[in-house]
Scaffold this motif. Structure first.
Motif, PDB file in Angstrom:
ATOM      1  N   PRO A 158       0.826  -1.215   0.000  1.00 36.71           N
ATOM      2  CA  PRO A 158       0.000   0.000   0.000  1.00 36.71           C
ATOM      3  C   PRO A 158       0.859   1.264   0.000  1.00 36.71           C
ATOM      4  N   ILE A 159       0.317   2.319  -0.611  1.00 42.77           N
ATOM      5  CA  ILE A 159       0.988   3.618  -0.654  1.00 42.77           C
ATOM      6  C   ILE A 159       0.218   4.578   0.237  1.00 42.77           C
ATOM      7  N   ARG A 160       0.891   5.079   1.283  1.00 42.83           N
ATOM      8  CA  ARG A 160       0.271   6.059   2.192  1.00 42.83           C
ATOM      9  C   ARG A 160       0.666   7.487   1.836  1.00 42.83           C
ATOM     10  N   LYS A 161       1.913   7.665   1.384  1.00 40.68           N
ATOM     11  CA  LYS A 161       2.412   8.999   1.062  1.00 40.68           C
ATOM     12  C   LYS A 161       3.097   8.970  -0.303  1.00 40.68           C
ATOM     13  N   ASP A 165     -10.058  11.730  -6.312  1.00 42.72           N
ATOM     14  CA  ASP A 165      -9.867  11.731  -4.863  1.00 42.72           C
ATOM     15  C   ASP A 165      -9.262  10.398  -4.440  1.00 42.72           C
ATOM     16  N   LEU A 166      -7.979  10.414  -4.098  1.00 46.88           N
ATOM     17  CA  LEU A 166      -7.263   9.203  -3.720  1.00 46.88           C
ATOM     18  C   LEU A 166      -6.868   9.278  -2.246  1.00 46.88           C
ATOM     19  N   ASP A 167      -6.816   8.123  -1.624  1.00 44.34           N
ATOM     20  CA  ASP A 167      -6.512   8.056  -0.193  1.00 44.34           C
ATOM     21  C   ASP A 167      -4.999   8.035   0.011  1.00 44.34           C
ATOM     22  N   VAL A 168      -4.359   9.173  -0.302  1.00 43.18           N
ATOM     23  CA  VAL A 168      -2.914   9.317  -0.118  1.00 43.18           C
ATOM     24  C   VAL A 168      -2.618  10.719   0.402  1.00 43.18           C
ATOM     25  N   GLU A 169      -1.472  10.866   1.037  1.00 42.41           N
ATOM     26  CA  GLU A 169      -0.983  12.180   1.447  1.00 42.41           C
ATOM     27  C   GLU A 169       0.102  12.601   0.469  1.00 42.41           C
TER      28      GLU A 169
END
Length: 398
Positions: A219-222, A248-252
Motif C-alpha cells: 500500500p501507498i500512504r504517502k 480523490d485518492l486516499d494518499v498524502e
C-alpha cells in the motif's frame, strides 16, 4: 565571488581533481549525473548572503498572507487541480540571478519560484563531494539554520516519511529512469529508504493505491511527488493506461501538486522588493513600456525556460491571444561574477526551503546553483563550455 577564495580555488584546480570529484558523486549516488556538473562551486560573500536571506523572507511573508489561496485561485489550471490540498507546501525553491547594483555591488534578482521539491538529496551529495575533493574553507557552509549533513537528512526524513513505514512511501515520477534529475531519485532512495515508482506502475483499488515492492503488492500512504503535471499531459499519449491522479485518492501528497502552480511565477506581481523585478500580468498591464527590449515575456504555465521570450517586440504582444496567461517582467542583467580560467561566467542561485507540518514558517535549508556562459541558464541550455553546469553554493555568514 569571494576574490581570495576564488583565486585560491582556481589555482589549486586540476582536471584530475575534477574527474575524482565526478567519480565520487557517481560512487555516492550509484549512478553518474545525466547533466553537466560544473568544475566549481559558487562562493557567496556575506553581504550577498544577507540580501538573499532578506528577499527570501520577504517572499515568505507573501506566502503567509491570509488571503494567499484567494489571490492564487486562478493559478492552477482547471484541468490540473488535484483534490485534498493541504494548508501549505512542504517544499519551496526560489531562484535568483546574481546581478550588479548601480554601485557595483552584487545583488539577487528573483527569476522564478516553485512550491515543488527539486534535487534536495543530490545537492547535499554534490556539496559533500566538493568538500572532499577540493579545499573549501570551513568558514563557509552549504547549509542554513544550523543544519549539518545528519540533521539535514533527518529533516527530510521527518517531512517525507515521518511516522509512516518507508515501504509505504514512494517517490513518484513519469519514466523516472529517463529524467535528467534521476540521480536525485537514487540519492533520495539511499537516504530515506523509499522507492522510486513510475506513474504507470501504480495499482488502484477504490481510492487506495499500491505498487509492487520486490514482487509484493504494497500500500501507498504517502507520495513524494516529483511529477510536473503539464509535462505529464504532454507525454500522456505515449504512456498507455495509468492511474488518474486528479481523482480523490486516499494518499498524502508531499508536496501537494496544486502548490506547484500557486507558488510559481504567477505570484511575482504580488511580491514587492528591491530584489524582485517589476512584473505584471499581461492583461493587467497599465501601459505598454516603450523600452520593451528591457523586458521578458513569460508564459505562466510553461516551465524549465520553455516559451520564454527574451527579446520582446510589439508584434509578440499582438500575437498573444491569452494575455491572462502571461507576465511581462523587467529584464535582469546577469553579472559576470564568477572568474574561471577561460573567462567569466554568470549564475543563478536556488534557495531551498522545507516547511514541516505544524511549523509557522518554512525554513531555509540548502541551495543549488547553475553556472553558464551563454544567454540562457539551465542544464538544458549549456553549451560545450567548461566551468558551467549544475553546482552548489558555499555561503559566508552575514
Amino acid at each position: 565571488m569571494i576574490t581570495a577564495i576564488r583565486t585560491s580555488y582556481n589555482q589549486q584546480f586540476t582536471p584530475e581533481k575534477y574527474q575524482q570529484f565526478l567519480a565520487g558523486i557517481a560512487q555516492d549516488a550509484g549512478i553518474s549525473p545525466a547533466f553537466r556538473v560544473a568544475e566549481t562551486p559558487v562562493f557567496i560573500p556575506a553581504d550577498l548572503t544577507g540580501k538573499l536571506i532578506q528577499v527570501c523572507e520577504e517572499i515568505v511573508n507573501v506566502l503567509l498572507r491570509p488571503d494567499f489561496k484567494t489571490i492564487t485561485r486562478d493559478a492552477i489550471p482547471a484541468a490540473l487541480k488535484v483534490p485534498r490540498e493541504n494548508d501549505h507546501p512542504h517544499f519551496i525553491v526560489i531562484d535568483f540571478a546574481v546581478c550588479h547594483a548601480e554601485d557595483g555591488s552584487l545583488v539577487p534578482q528573483l527569476i522564478e519560484l516553485q512550491g515543488f521539491p527539486t534535487m534536495y538529496a543530490f545537492q547535499e551529495v554534490m556539496a559533500r563531494q566538493f568538500k572532499t575533493h577540493f579545499d573549501i574553507p570551513a568558514s563557509l557552509s552549504n547549509f542554513f539554520n544550523g543544519l549539518d549533513e545528519t540533521t539535514y537528512y533527518q529533516l527530510l526524513r521527518d517531512v517525507i516519511v515521518g511516522d509512516t513505514a518507508p515501504e509505504e512511501v514512494i517517490l513518484l515520477e513519469v519514466k523516472p529512469e529517463e529524467q535528467k534529475t534521476r540521480i536525485d531519485f537514487h540519492c533520495t532512495e539511499k537516504a530515506l529508504g523509499i522507492k522510486t515508482v513510475c506513474l504507470t506502475a501504480l495499482i488502484q483499488e477504490g481510492k487506495q493505491l499500491f505498487y509492487l515492492r520486490d514482487g509484493v503488492k504494497t500500500p501507498i500512504r504517502k507520495i513524494y511527488n516529483r511529477i510536473i503535471f503539464d509535462d505529464l499531459q504532454r507525454q500522456a499519449d505515449s504512456l498507455g493506461e495509468y492511474v488518474n491522479l486528479f481523482q480523490d485518492l486516499d494518499v498524502e501528497w508531499i508536496t501537494h501538486p496544486n502548490w506547484f502552480y500557486r507558488i510559481s511565477k504567477y505570484i511575482m506581481p504580488f511580491i514587492h522588493s528591491e530584489y524582485v523585478p517589476k512584473s505584471w500580468f499581461l492583461h493587467e498591464l497599465p501601459v505598454i513600456p516603450t523600452d520593451l527590449e528591457n523586458y521578458v515575456l513569460k508564459p505562466l504555465f510553461s516551465f524549465a525556460g520553455q516559451g520564454v521570450l527574451i527579446d520582446v517586440t510589439q508584434a509578440d504582444l499582438d500575437n498573444i491571444k491569452d494575455p491572462e496567461n502571461w507576465i511581462l517582467q523587467h529584464k535582469v542583467k546577469y553579472a559576470p561574477a564568477i572568474a574561471t580560467p577561460d573567462g567569466p561566467a554568470i549564475c543563478e542561485l536556488r534557495m531551498m526551503y522545507v516547511w514541516p507540518d505544524g511549523a509557522a514558517r518554512p525554513m531555509l535549508v540548502h541551495n543549488l546553483a547553475r553556472i553558464s556562459k551563454g544567454k540562457m541558464i539551465g542544464v538544458g541550455f549549456n553549451s560545450q563550455d567548461t566551468w558551467v553546469g549544475g553546482s552548489c553554493c558555499f555561503f559566508e555568514q552575514p
